[in-house]
Scaffold this motif. Structure first.
Motif, PDB file in Angstrom:
ATOM      1  N   VAL A  25     -68.742 -13.113   1.244  1.00  0.00           N
ATOM      2  CA  VAL A  25     -68.366 -11.753   0.849  1.00  0.00           C
ATOM      3  C   VAL A  25     -67.135 -11.892  -0.047  1.00  0.00           C
ATOM      4  CG1 VAL A  25     -67.579  -9.478   1.594  1.00  0.00           C
ATOM      5  CG2 VAL A  25     -69.222 -10.749   3.003  1.00  0.00           C
ATOM      6  N   PHE A  26     -67.179 -11.272  -1.224  1.00  0.00           N
ATOM      7  CA  PHE A  26     -66.086 -11.380  -2.190  1.00  0.00           C
ATOM      8  C   PHE A  26     -65.277 -10.083  -2.175  1.00  0.00           C
ATOM      9  CE2 PHE A  26     -69.804 -13.766  -3.658  1.00  0.00           C
ATOM     10  CZ  PHE A  26     -69.284 -15.054  -3.676  1.00  0.00           C
ATOM     11  N   ILE A  27     -63.963 -10.219  -2.129  1.00  0.00           N
ATOM     12  CA  ILE A  27     -63.086  -9.062  -1.932  1.00  0.00           C
ATOM     13  C   ILE A  27     -62.101  -8.936  -3.094  1.00  0.00           C
ATOM     14  CG2 ILE A  27     -61.494  -7.935  -0.336  1.00  0.00           C
ATOM     15  CD1 ILE A  27     -62.519  -9.989   1.799  1.00  0.00           C
ATOM     16  N   TYR A  28     -62.076  -7.744  -3.690  1.00  0.00           N
ATOM     17  CA  TYR A  28     -61.102  -7.440  -4.744  1.00  0.00           C
ATOM     18  C   TYR A  28     -60.172  -6.348  -4.212  1.00  0.00           C
ATOM     19  CZ  TYR A  28     -64.240  -9.971  -7.876  1.00  0.00           C
ATOM     20  OH  TYR A  28     -65.020 -10.942  -8.466  1.00  0.00           O
ATOM     21  N   LYS A  29     -58.901  -6.690  -4.113  1.00  0.00           N
ATOM     22  CA  LYS A  29     -57.915  -5.714  -3.645  1.00  0.00           C
ATOM     23  C   LYS A  29     -57.080  -5.240  -4.825  1.00  0.00           C
ATOM     24  CE  LYS A  29     -54.322  -6.946  -1.010  1.00  0.00           C
ATOM     25  NZ  LYS A  29     -53.527  -7.227   0.220  1.00  0.00           N
ATOM     26  N   PHE A  30     -57.008  -3.930  -4.975  1.00  0.00           N
ATOM     27  CA  PHE A  30     -56.165  -3.324  -5.998  1.00  0.00           C
ATOM     28  C   PHE A  30     -54.915  -2.805  -5.290  1.00  0.00           C
ATOM     29  CE2 PHE A  30     -60.480  -3.257  -7.463  1.00  0.00           C
ATOM     30  CZ  PHE A  30     -60.395  -3.585  -8.811  1.00  0.00           C
ATOM     31  N   ALA A  31     -53.759  -3.321  -5.696  1.00  0.00           N
ATOM     32  CA  ALA A  31     -52.515  -3.012  -4.986  1.00  0.00           C
ATOM     33  C   ALA A  31     -51.434  -2.559  -5.961  1.00  0.00           C
ATOM     34  CB  ALA A  31     -52.042  -4.242  -4.216  1.00  0.00           C
ATOM     35  N   ASP A  32     -50.462  -1.802  -5.428  1.00  0.00           N
ATOM     36  CA  ASP A  32     -49.332  -1.403  -6.274  1.00  0.00           C
ATOM     37  C   ASP A  32     -48.324  -2.553  -6.343  1.00  0.00           C
ATOM     38  OD1 ASP A  32     -47.861  -1.373  -3.902  1.00  0.00           O
ATOM     39  OD2 ASP A  32     -47.902   0.813  -3.709  1.00  0.00           O
ATOM     40  N   ASN A  33     -47.218  -2.335  -7.016  1.00  0.00           N
ATOM     41  CA  ASN A  33     -46.246  -3.410  -7.218  1.00  0.00           C
ATOM     42  C   ASN A  33     -45.599  -3.884  -5.923  1.00  0.00           C
ATOM     43  OD1 ASN A  33     -46.574  -3.720 -10.002  1.00  0.00           O
ATOM     44  ND2 ASN A  33     -45.206  -1.991 -10.438  1.00  0.00           N
ATOM     45  N   GLU A  34     -45.676  -3.066  -4.896  1.00  0.00           N
ATOM     46  CA  GLU A  34     -45.139  -3.462  -3.594  1.00  0.00           C
ATOM     47  C   GLU A  34     -46.239  -4.026  -2.693  1.00  0.00           C
ATOM     48  OE1 GLU A  34     -42.907  -0.275  -1.905  1.00  0.00           O
ATOM     49  OE2 GLU A  34     -41.615  -0.055  -3.668  1.00  0.00           O
ATOM     50  N   MET A  35     -47.385  -4.302  -3.308  1.00  0.00           N
ATOM     51  CA  MET A  35     -48.536  -4.926  -2.648  1.00  0.00           C
ATOM     52  C   MET A  35     -49.187  -4.038  -1.587  1.00  0.00           C
ATOM     53  SD  MET A  35     -48.849  -7.540  -4.416  1.00  0.00           S
ATOM     54  CE  MET A  35     -50.192  -8.357  -3.567  1.00  0.00           C
ATOM     55  N   ARG A  36     -48.982  -2.737  -1.699  1.00  0.00           N
ATOM     56  CA  ARG A  36     -49.690  -1.804  -0.824  1.00  0.00           C
ATOM     57  C   ARG A  36     -51.071  -1.544  -1.412  1.00  0.00           C
ATOM     58  NH1 ARG A  36     -44.661   2.314  -0.641  1.00  0.00           N
ATOM     59  NH2 ARG A  36     -45.118   2.066  -2.865  1.00  0.00           N
ATOM     60  N   THR A  37     -52.073  -1.552  -0.566  1.00  0.00           N
ATOM     61  CA  THR A  37     -53.459  -1.425  -1.029  1.00  0.00           C
ATOM     62  C   THR A  37     -53.738  -0.027  -1.564  1.00  0.00           C
ATOM     63  OG1 THR A  37     -54.173  -3.060   0.610  1.00  0.00           O
ATOM     64  CG2 THR A  37     -55.879  -1.684  -0.385  1.00  0.00           C
ATOM     65  N   ILE A  38     -54.261   0.026  -2.793  1.00  0.00           N
ATOM     66  CA  ILE A  38     -54.705   1.285  -3.396  1.00  0.00           C
ATOM     67  C   ILE A  38     -56.180   1.510  -3.068  1.00  0.00           C
ATOM     68  CG2 ILE A  38     -55.049   2.537  -5.561  1.00  0.00           C
ATOM     69  CD1 ILE A  38     -52.808   0.756  -6.759  1.00  0.00           C
ATOM     70  N   GLY A  39     -56.952   0.456  -3.175  1.00  0.00           N
ATOM     71  CA  GLY A  39     -58.385   0.521  -2.885  1.00  0.00           C
ATOM     72  C   GLY A  39     -58.950  -0.876  -2.788  1.00  0.00           C
ATOM     73  N   LEU A  40     -60.141  -0.966  -2.214  1.00  0.00           N
ATOM     74  CA  LEU A  40     -60.776  -2.261  -1.982  1.00  0.00           C
ATOM     75  C   LEU A  40     -62.209  -2.213  -2.498  1.00  0.00           C
ATOM     76  CD1 LEU A  40     -59.349  -4.607  -0.429  1.00  0.00           C
ATOM     77  CD2 LEU A  40     -60.784  -4.035   1.528  1.00  0.00           C
ATOM     78  N   LEU A  41     -62.597  -3.214  -3.264  1.00  0.00           N
ATOM     79  CA  LEU A  41     -63.985  -3.358  -3.716  1.00  0.00           C
ATOM     80  C   LEU A  41     -64.521  -4.664  -3.146  1.00  0.00           C
ATOM     81  CD1 LEU A  41     -65.397  -2.847  -7.305  1.00  0.00           C
ATOM     82  CD2 LEU A  41     -65.973  -4.885  -6.011  1.00  0.00           C
ATOM     83  N   ILE A  42     -65.654  -4.591  -2.439  1.00  0.00           N
ATOM     84  CA  ILE A  42     -66.245  -5.833  -1.941  1.00  0.00           C
ATOM     85  C   ILE A  42     -67.632  -6.025  -2.543  1.00  0.00           C
ATOM     86  CG2 ILE A  42     -64.956  -5.699   0.224  1.00  0.00           C
ATOM     87  CD1 ILE A  42     -67.674  -5.148   1.624  1.00  0.00           C
ATOM     88  N   VAL A  43     -67.981  -7.288  -2.712  1.00  0.00           N
ATOM     89  CA  VAL A  43     -69.309  -7.685  -3.177  1.00  0.00           C
ATOM     90  C   VAL A  43     -69.919  -8.503  -2.043  1.00  0.00           C
ATOM     91  CG1 VAL A  43     -70.633  -8.838  -4.985  1.00  0.00           C
ATOM     92  CG2 VAL A  43     -68.422  -7.785  -5.538  1.00  0.00           C
ATOM     93  N   SER A  44     -70.855  -7.902  -1.333  1.00  0.00           N
ATOM     94  CA  SER A  44     -71.378  -8.511  -0.112  1.00  0.00           C
ATOM     95  C   SER A  44     -72.732  -9.172  -0.334  1.00  0.00           C
ATOM     96  CB  SER A  44     -71.518  -7.450   0.990  1.00  0.00           C
ATOM     97  OG  SER A  44     -72.176  -7.987   2.117  1.00  0.00           O
ATOM     98  N   SER A  45     -72.801 -10.469  -0.028  1.00  0.00           N
ATOM     99  CA  SER A  45     -74.092 -11.159  -0.042  1.00  0.00           C
ATOM    100  C   SER A  45     -74.755 -11.119   1.327  1.00  0.00           C
ATOM    101  CB  SER A  45     -73.924 -12.612  -0.512  1.00  0.00           C
ATOM    102  OG  SER A  45     -73.731 -12.648  -1.913  1.00  0.00           O
ATOM    103  N   ILE A  46     -74.161 -10.373   2.250  1.00  0.00           N
ATOM    104  CA  ILE A  46     -74.830 -10.059   3.514  1.00  0.00           C
ATOM    105  C   ILE A  46     -75.655  -8.806   3.260  1.00  0.00           C
ATOM    106  CG2 ILE A  46     -74.539  -9.407   5.934  1.00  0.00           C
ATOM    107  CD1 ILE A  46     -71.889 -10.918   5.920  1.00  0.00           C
ATOM    108  N   HIS A  47     -76.952  -8.921   3.387  1.00  0.00           N
ATOM    109  CA  HIS A  47     -77.867  -7.835   3.044  1.00  0.00           C
ATOM    110  C   HIS A  47     -77.800  -6.722   4.092  1.00  0.00           C
ATOM    111  CE1 HIS A  47     -81.789  -5.840   2.380  1.00  0.00           C
ATOM    112  NE2 HIS A  47     -81.669  -6.264   1.140  1.00  0.00           N
ATOM    113  N   PRO A  48     -77.690  -5.446   3.670  1.00  0.00           N
ATOM    114  CA  PRO A  48     -77.577  -4.339   4.633  1.00  0.00           C
ATOM    115  C   PRO A  48     -78.929  -3.890   5.181  1.00  0.00           C
ATOM    116  CG  PRO A  48     -77.298  -3.515   2.414  1.00  0.00           C
ATOM    117  CD  PRO A  48     -77.492  -4.991   2.283  1.00  0.00           C
TER     118      PRO A  48
END
Length: 382
Positions: A25-48
């Motif tokens: 599972v690949f995780i992209y974290k978008f964070a502000d300059n203080e490293m607080r999470t704004i949002g998270l995008l994941i690319v999951s190769s685990i099939h739902p």
């Protein structure tokens, strides 16, 4: 299971048809300059899937729920995978999410710098790529105006470029409901076109500056529960991205594919709002599979009013654009080791069962014919 909603017995049987392996599972974290999470995008190769809430069927909306409880929007996308990457036990889903949200492993995060956003096209395959420094590309694969099924996991091996990381989102957004929806298997024309399309954007590596370029992102989420059974509880997640004074978007709808033509129509209308490019993807969620009698599943747009769905997308876009803020991009990869459905065993069992049932019916037909003939002969006095 269908009547009582009890998964355990069926999952126990599926475990006999499972294989132990590790899926990324690949995780992209978008964070502000203080490293607080704004949002998270994941690319999951685990099939739902596999079906309803069996196995990993609840993964997309549980991921969104986990994100919401932490105060930000999560965006779930389907990586390269098929039913061979279905978890056997639903209880494993929470374990997967613990891996994804394990913030204690901060040392694993790798900061990326967005250097280019480009689109390439080979015949009816199109690829929207976000190119990052150092040596990283995130590509969203779609097929325009024709159907396509799951992109196999083996594509990642094919695209293991030297010194480069390639992550693929399977947009899963075009199904020919009355026609053919081929799977891009290795060696097929569809597969080769897909590889060429991704590599067409990969050449950007050699010419793009590694200078850190500022980006802005905004996330939003919309509940689409009124669109059941085409759209699952995860609803709509929206990412707006501003880069070099141009705006882009990625929208993810929690459902299983779209009817052919809907994605192009929605996307065209979204570009009319001032976005330079973007893609609308589905999670390939199987949560509502079989909920309608005699129907395996219903792709988005089969019954849903297209204009109503477009209005929801516009609302999500407006909200996300209103939240645009400067962001840093961090990446990490986790893998979940567990029991997944062995499709070879399941297919073999299905074939044996089908053959036995067929032979049983032939035997039944023969016995029935003998009985009917005996009955007729008795009536005739033989």
């Amino acid at each position: 299971y269908i009547l009582a909603g009890e998964r355990e017995k069926l999952e126990n049987l599926l475990e006999l048809l499972s294989v132990y392996k590790r899926i990324p599972v690949f995780i992209y974290k978008f964070a502000d300059n203080e490293m607080r999470t704004i949002g998270l995008l994941i690319v999951s190769s685990i099939h739902p899937g596999l079906f309803r809430d069996l196995g990993s069927g609840s993964l997309p909306y549980k991921f969104l729920s986990y994100s919401s409880k932490r105060g930000f929007v999560g965006l779930f996308t389907k990586g390269v995978c098929d039913h061979s990457e279905n978890l056997v036990r639903s209880s494993d889903v929470d374990n997967v999410l613990r891996c994804i949200f394990n913030e204690d492993e901060a040392s694993e995060w790798k900061e990326l710098s967005l250097t280019n956003i480009s689109r390439s096209k080979v015949n009816d395959i199109t690829c929207l790529s976000l190119v990052f420094h150092p040596n990283h590309i995130l590509s969203i694969i779609s097929r325009r105006n024709k159907g396509m099924e799951d992109i196999p996991l083996e594509v990642l091996t094919e695209l293991s470029l030297k010194n480069h990381k390639v992550v693929i989102i399977d947009a899963h957004n075009s199904e020919d409901h009355k026609g053919i929806n081929p799977k891009p298997v290795r060696g097929s024309i569809l597969y080769n076109n897909m590889i060429k399309c991704i590599l067409g954007n990969a050449v950007s590596y050699s010419s793009i500056s590694s200078a850190n370029k500022a980006i802005k992102v905004g996330f939003s989420h919309k509940d689409l529960s009124s669109f059941k059974p085409e759209i699952c509880p995860g609803g709509l997640s929206f990412l707006a991205l501003e880069f070099e004074e141009e705006r882009y978007f990625i929208a993810s709808i929690d459902g299983n594919n779209m009817v052919k033509g809907l994605n192009e129509w929605l996307r065209g209308n979204m570009l009319g709002l001032g976005f330079k490019d973007g893609e609308i993807v589905t999670t390939d969620n199987h949560l509502y599979s079989g909920i309608v009698p005699k129907v395996g599943y219903t792709p988005i747009g089969y019954n849903t009013d297209w204009k109503t769905l477009l209005n929801k997308l516009k609302e999500a876009a407006s909200e996300a654009l209103g939240k645009l803020q400067e962001a840093r991009v961090l990446f990490r990869e986790v893998s979940y080791e567990g029991k997944y459905v062995d499709m070879e065993k399941l297919t073999l069992l299905s074939e044996i069962t089908h053959r036995n049932v067929k032979e049983g019916l032939l035997l039944f037909d023969g016995l029935l014919l003998s009985y009917v003939l005996t009955f007729i002969f008795a009536l005739l006095g033989f």
